[in-house]
Design a protein around this motif. Structure first.
Motif, PDB file in Angstrom:
ATOM      1  N   ASP A 114       3.226 -11.261  -5.269  1.00 41.07           N
ATOM      2  CA  ASP A 114       4.690 -11.226  -5.332  1.00 41.07           C
ATOM      3  C   ASP A 114       5.151 -10.874  -6.743  1.00 41.07           C
ATOM      4  OD1 ASP A 114       5.145 -11.946  -2.658  1.00 41.07           O
ATOM      5  OD2 ASP A 114       5.081 -14.087  -3.110  1.00 41.07           O
ATOM      6  N   ASP A 117       4.722  -7.370  -7.747  1.00 40.58           N
ATOM      7  CA  ASP A 117       5.808  -6.608  -7.138  1.00 40.58           C
ATOM      8  C   ASP A 117       7.052  -6.659  -8.035  1.00 40.58           C
ATOM      9  OD1 ASP A 117       7.108  -5.273  -4.779  1.00 40.58           O
ATOM     10  OD2 ASP A 117       8.320  -7.103  -4.872  1.00 40.58           O
ATOM     11  N   TYR A 120       6.493  -4.505 -10.985  1.00 34.95           N
ATOM     12  CA  TYR A 120       6.604  -3.102 -10.571  1.00 34.95           C
ATOM     13  C   TYR A 120       8.066  -2.681 -10.465  1.00 34.95           C
ATOM     14  CZ  TYR A 120       5.987   1.105  -7.715  1.00 34.95           C
ATOM     15  OH  TYR A 120       6.017   2.381  -7.231  1.00 34.95           O
ATOM     16  N   LYS A 353       1.764  -0.471  -8.613  1.00 33.83           N
ATOM     17  CA  LYS A 353       2.084  -0.173  -7.211  1.00 33.83           C
ATOM     18  C   LYS A 353       0.887  -0.395  -6.292  1.00 33.83           C
ATOM     19  CE  LYS A 353       1.745   4.980  -7.303  1.00 33.83           C
ATOM     20  NZ  LYS A 353       0.411   4.979  -7.884  1.00 33.83           N
ATOM     21  N   ALA A 356       1.131  -4.502  -5.937  1.00 28.04           N
ATOM     22  CA  ALA A 356       2.385  -5.161  -5.565  1.00 28.04           C
ATOM     23  C   ALA A 356       2.389  -5.459  -4.077  1.00 28.04           C
ATOM     24  CB  ALA A 356       3.567  -4.262  -5.934  1.00 28.04           C
ATOM     25  N   ASN A 357       2.513  -6.757  -3.757  1.00 29.11           N
ATOM     26  CA  ASN A 357       2.653  -7.174  -2.347  1.00 29.11           C
ATOM     27  C   ASN A 357       1.483  -6.823  -1.453  1.00 29.11           C
ATOM     28  OD1 ASN A 357       5.001  -8.605  -2.246  1.00 29.11           O
ATOM     29  ND2 ASN A 357       6.278  -6.765  -2.169  1.00 29.11           N
TER      30      ASN A 357
END
Lengths: 421, 421
Positions: A114, A117, A120, A353, A356-357
């Protein structure tokens, strides 16, 4: 003009996240021509939004060094995820306003998926809002579920704690089993993945050794096989030692644990699986049981942190600053395993990227065919992560953990920004 | 003729009971002219009744030395209390028969109040049945409730574990409290007395420090004051850290914990107080909570044993043998505190009848007037018991604990004696 830097801790804290903070701050102090002041967000990104910035330059070298040995999040952490730019533009605009006001040109964000993210997103909106800022993510999570990096700082120490506690409790149970407890359940963390539960198996060398059963979130709970295995263990070994992930589910995908509250990210908050299983064992088999729920003890157990983990946590913090100084942006330092035996690793990097997540799954090849144990492949991966001890200093019988002065940077914006938590 | 010796571990095991075994065996090996073989009862006194005697002479000096670092009961322990001579004469007669068969002239019994009672009874019936035997009790109990001795081996290490775990978990909770858990409950052992819960308070230096609340078995649970104190803590400190003894009772004297099973001594088996309290907090105050139940982890945590405790455990074992050789009988070595600051102690002794079945109470002067904390008097008593670290050796990231060969002495009696467990 030399830019200042912002560092924040995010999400659930670990035994070694402060070792990363130590790596960040000690390294930044070596480059005064590149990085000005290092400000830490009080309670993570919220501290940036509310302009509550802790001035780390007010802390002595000694105190910063002591962070390496101190569990918890020394600057405060938070469970607070920035929404997308379109959903909450005001939040980003305010964030950039705070960064501008304090001349912040570097954003170091220390957290899990998280948080990567968030880092990012900040890297994207800085450009979009005309305030380019160098964003570096620093990996941290006991869940070991970040993508790309071989493992996550924070995990190795929980793994060591769980492996060792399983081993110690088993010696206790084994010695009493004839007239006392025959089934022991240790509940460990790991909401969605079996990484931590798997670590409980590292002390097992022979088939009769503890733990006899590991319950993974990846394997739907199989009551019949479970009770049969317990009964076999008690009859053949005298006792049965069980390591259970809090995230164990039934074949409908529902958590077995009693409570099902939600945390502020909407994740289900677990806890209390061990007594549920203990009651089932009692009803089905009638054996005397005991259970333990390690909860936060496992992720704050700096006293028995893995040396490998502490070193890696420090190095990813150090590398984050070094990458930033070299002009890298929107990346996260990673841990790259270059050899299993002897265990060797080095620092790599990956674009934010890519992490992220994204949740790294626990490989099913790490679980034995019966669903109750770990394979050699799992052992090969996990074992080096718990290598070495890195004891904190003690004073009067207790660890002498860092105590920060926490001096706040005077606020420059005459603005109240309400963060609803 | 040189007599052999019998040693057994009894009752709940500890992180350091094997250090006492190490003291007994290493010392006996120094006096081959006085003590022949040292046999250890497999699973405590039951091993004597079933003639399951482990021949410790088959274990190397190195293995015996490693016992000092190993938690649990290396020879097996039991919860089994000999009845009075009039109630079960056959059991005593059989015991003496086994001792005769194996030329055992020394009886070393390592345990708590119940076990000292057993040792005392054996010392009496030996005479009555025409087989005089030297009986020495060796103190052990995490409950710290043995009379006469200043403290009990086993307690200091649990105290250290609980003090340190409280401190570590508090750092975790404090750093997350703004957006996450605000109330944390650590459930610790201590069925009837607050010794262990009190140790949770040793890390507290200032009023706002953790733990904010300790729940003692000695203080009837006061819901109103309890919830008010939690609410005050959350409002003033941001979070509330609670250490709760498993033995907390309401004002009717009933245990608050969910289960109320009985162990084989007829004692109520507790566990599960923390979730009960957590639910009350949730209903009454609505704060996000987490809880941990340390259970056996606390009493098997050899990895963070108190050095003081390990030394004392060893020394009472050593003294037991030395007393026996000097012809002392029906006594227990004690720990005598001679100075608080600097902490100094020495070995004393007391007749077994002074400790058999006598429970030392937790002093009410150790509890602050509000019932939720410990006094300076408590701190002065408790703190030295957690002094020092005594780390076990590690191998591949995990403690390298002793592994015994456990070679049994050939049985000499052609008799099946059934012990109902």
């Amino acid at each position: 003009m030399i830019k200042n830097a912002f560092y924040a801790q995010s999400g659930g804290v670990t035994a070694v996240i402060n070792a990363s903070a130590c790596g960040v701050i000690e390294t930044a102090r070596k480059y005064p021509q590149q990085i000005g002041e290092m400000y830490a967000g009080h309670n993570g990104i919220i501290g940036a939004l509310t302009e509550d910035l802790i001035d780390t330059s007010q802390e002595s070298d000694q105190t910063i060094a002591a962070l390496r040995n101190t569990p918890g999040g020394a600057f405060g952490s938070c469970r607070y995820k920035l929404k997308g730019l379109t959903e909450n533009k005001a939040e980003y605009e305010h964030l950039i306003e705070v960064f501008k006001a304090h001349n912040i040109g570097y954003f170091f964000y220390n957290g899990g998926g998280d948080s990567q993210d968030t880092a990012y997103k900040v890297s994207q909106v800085g450009d979009q809002l005309g305030y380019p800022i160098i964003c570096i993510g620093i990996p941290k999570t006991i869940d070991n579920d970040l993508a790309v990096t071989d493992n996550c700082p924070g995990f190795g120490s929980v793994a060591k704690y769980v492996a060792l506690s399983t081993q110690e409790a088993a010696l206790d149970v084994a010695s009493m089993a004839l007239t006392s407890t025959k089934v022991f359940i240790l509940e460990v963390m790991g909401r969605h993945a079996g990484w931590i539960a798997a670590a409980g198996g590292l002390g097992k060398k022979n088939p009769k050794d503890s733990p006899h059963i590991i319950l993974f979130p990846e394997i739907p709970f199989q009551p019949e096989q479970f009770f049969k295995k317990i009964d076999d263990c008690v009859k053949n070994c005298g006792y049965c030692m069980i390591v259970a992930s809090e995230g164990v589910r039934n074949d409908k995908g529902e958590f077995l644990s009693a409570t099902s509250k939600h945390d502020s990210f909407g994740h289900v908050q677990l806890g209390g699986l061990a007594p549920v299983i203990a009651n089932m064992v009692q009803e089905k088999l009638g054996y005397k049981y005991h259970w333990a729920v390690a909860d936060y003890l496992q992720r704050s157990a700096r006293h028995i942190a893995s040396q490998t983990d502490v070193e890696q946590a420090y190095e990813v913090g150090k590398a984050a600053v070094e990458f930033a100084i070299k002009g890298e942006n929107a990346i996260m330092p990673t841990i790259v395993r270059t050899s299993n035996n002897p265990y060797r690793w080095e620092i790599g990097k990956t674009p934010l990227k890519n992490v992220a997540n994204i949740e790294k799954k626990f490989p099913l090849t790490f679980i034995t065919p019966d669903g109750f144990g770990i394979t050699e492949k799992a052992r090969t991966y996990l074992l080096p992560l718990i290598y070495g001890e890195d004891y904190p200093p003690y004073k009067d019988g207790l660890p002498d953990y860092a105590q920060l002065k926490r001096i706040f940077v005077p606020k420059k914006l005459n603005k109240l920004f309400i963060v609803s938590v």
